[in-house]
Design a protein around this motif. Structure first.
Motif, PDB file in Angstrom:
ATOM      1  N   LEU A 131       0.823  -1.205   0.000  1.00 42.50           N
ATOM      2  CA  LEU A 131       0.000   0.000   0.000  1.00 42.50           C
ATOM      3  C   LEU A 131       0.859   1.258   0.000  1.00 42.50           C
ATOM      4  N   SER A 132       2.011   1.186   0.655  1.00 45.13           N
ATOM      5  CA  SER A 132       2.919   2.337   0.665  1.00 45.13           C
ATOM      6  C   SER A 132       3.496   2.592  -0.719  1.00 45.13           C
ATOM      7  N   ILE A 133       3.773   1.517  -1.454  1.00 44.83           N
ATOM      8  CA  ILE A 133       4.259   1.648  -2.831  1.00 44.83           C
ATOM      9  C   ILE A 133       3.208   2.316  -3.706  1.00 44.83           C
ATOM     10  N   PHE A 176     -10.371   5.046  13.849  1.00 44.57           N
ATOM     11  CA  PHE A 176      -9.774   3.710  13.729  1.00 44.57           C
ATOM     12  C   PHE A 176      -9.277   3.157  15.070  1.00 44.57           C
ATOM     13  N   ILE A 177      -9.075   4.018  16.058  1.00 40.55           N
ATOM     14  CA  ILE A 177      -8.610   3.529  17.364  1.00 40.55           C
ATOM     15  C   ILE A 177      -9.683   2.706  18.062  1.00 40.55           C
ATOM     16  N   TYR A 178     -10.929   2.833  17.608  1.00 36.93           N
ATOM     17  CA  TYR A 178     -12.012   2.046  18.202  1.00 36.93           C
ATOM     18  C   TYR A 178     -12.285   0.778  17.408  1.00 36.93           C
ATOM     19  N   SER A 179     -11.494   0.527  16.378  1.00 34.28           N
ATOM     20  CA  SER A 179     -11.701  -0.652  15.549  1.00 34.28           C
ATOM     21  C   SER A 179     -11.044  -1.886  16.175  1.00 34.28           C
ATOM     22  N   ASP A 180     -11.665  -3.022  15.972  1.00 36.28           N
ATOM     23  CA  ASP A 180     -11.124  -4.285  16.496  1.00 36.28           C
ATOM     24  C   ASP A 180     -10.413  -5.091  15.414  1.00 36.28           C
ATOM     25  N   ILE A 189      -4.316   1.603   5.125  1.00 31.23           N
ATOM     26  CA  ILE A 189      -5.405   1.977   4.213  1.00 31.23           C
ATOM     27  C   ILE A 189      -5.767   3.444   4.398  1.00 31.23           C
ATOM     28  N   ILE A 190      -5.789   3.902   5.653  1.00 31.11           N
ATOM     29  CA  ILE A 190      -6.090   5.312   5.939  1.00 31.11           C
ATOM     30  C   ILE A 190      -5.040   6.225   5.329  1.00 31.11           C
ATOM     31  N   MET A 191      -3.769   5.850   5.449  1.00 31.17           N
ATOM     32  CA  MET A 191      -2.691   6.682   4.900  1.00 31.17           C
ATOM     33  C   MET A 191      -2.758   6.714   3.367  1.00 31.17           C
TER      34      MET A 191
END
Length: 306
Positions: A131-133, A176-180, A189-191
């Motif tokens: 994903l970074s690529i 996203f900090i509340y995601s499991d 994915i967010i980045m």
């Protein structure tokens, strides 16, 4: 507005943008560190460091793009910014393809054979790297749009785009900090989403306000391609040195000490980046006018600004 006053005004805009973006980044670093944990936070920064090493050409081409565009704009009716923009676009499309074609196998080779991380984290590292690529390739493709706004001294627009994009990123990360789910993959994915949003915002602004410049056309003048790539090679030395110092250190630290020390280095490095951004931004508002004055034949003003 007086040209000198515009430089001062743009300098204030640049620093306001830096303050807001830096504050958001500082908040995010703490939130992401808590959400990912020390090891995964360090892992993400190692993998991201690999991409930055591969993307070093991009940083040198950014300054080349707005330098050539500003030079053409300074010629006024005798200039042809559209030709420069499309030349730059083709070059960056080629670089984006190169990042994917060369970076993907090299990164996979490093992750599988040399990355100092628990074996169960290898699939996560590979996912983050891919994903970074993609993000690096997208960012490379849209560099000419960013260079165009700098050349036209649209610093208010760039500041607004960057601030809004970072606020969107902040909102997504706070959710996203509340995601499991697997957080390091979700963070990747967010980045990637942030990169897409930011790049599209630059593209849409240029399309709306500078459509005559960004209109697609094919430049068949091979000398122009060669000249721009050759010019960028001079800035490439500094880019390699800077990225080698920072991201090369990340890879070496990981090899000997692991991802936990990488996490500590990443936090310290972020503080250093903020300080250097403030220092290097001091004269950035004056660069476009320096180039435009020179191309217009006003050598005295160019020297005076410098």
């Amino acid at each position: 507005m007086n040209e000198n006053k515009r430089i001062a005004f743009n300098s204030v805009i640049i620093y306001l943008r830096l303050c807001v973006v830096s504050l958001i980044s500082i908040i995010l670093s703490r939130v992401v560190l808590d959400a990912l944990g020390v090891s995964d936070f360090g892992l993400y920064n190692v993998v991201g460091g690999i991409v930055l090493l591969l993307n070093v050409i991009n940083s040198s081409m950014t300054s080349t793009t707005y330098r050539y565009l500003a030079f053409e704009i300074g010629k006024k009716e005798n200039g042809n910014p559209n030709k420069i923009f499309n030349t730059s676009r083709i070059i960056h499309l080629a670089f984006a393809a190169l990042i994917v074609l060369v970076g993907e196998p090299l990164g996979e080779l490093y992750i599988i054979n040399y990355l100092n991380v628990a074996s169960e984290s290898i699939p996560d590292a590979q996912f983050v790297f891919r994903l970074s690529i993609i993000a690096a390739a997208i960012n490379t493709i849209f560099v000419p749009n960013q260079g165009l706004l700098v050349a036209y001294e649209k610093f208010r627009a760039t500041a607004l785009i960057d601030i809004i994009s970072n606020l969107v990123k902040l909102g997504l990360i706070l959710l996203f900090i509340y995601s499991d789910t697997n957080r390091i993959r979700l963070y990747s994915i967010i980045m990637l989403s942030y990169t897409v949003i930011n790049s599209l915002a630059y593209y849409m602004y240029c399309k709306k306000y500078h459509n005559d410049v960004v209109a697609c056309s094919l430049n068949k003048d091979r000398r122009m391609y060669k000249e721009m790539v050759s010019f960028s090679s001079w800035t490439l030395f500094g880019a390699f040195a800077n990225v080698g110092k920072s991201q090369g250190s990340v890879i070496i630290i990981n090899y000997f000490f692991g991802t936990i020390i990488n996490a500590a280095y990443a936090v310290a490095r972020q503080v250093e980046v903020f300080i250097m951004m403030f220092a290097r931004s001091l004269g950035s508002a004056a660069v476009p006018q320096t180039t435009k004055s020179f191309s217009a034949g006003d050598l005295q003003r160019s020297i005076s600004i410098t």
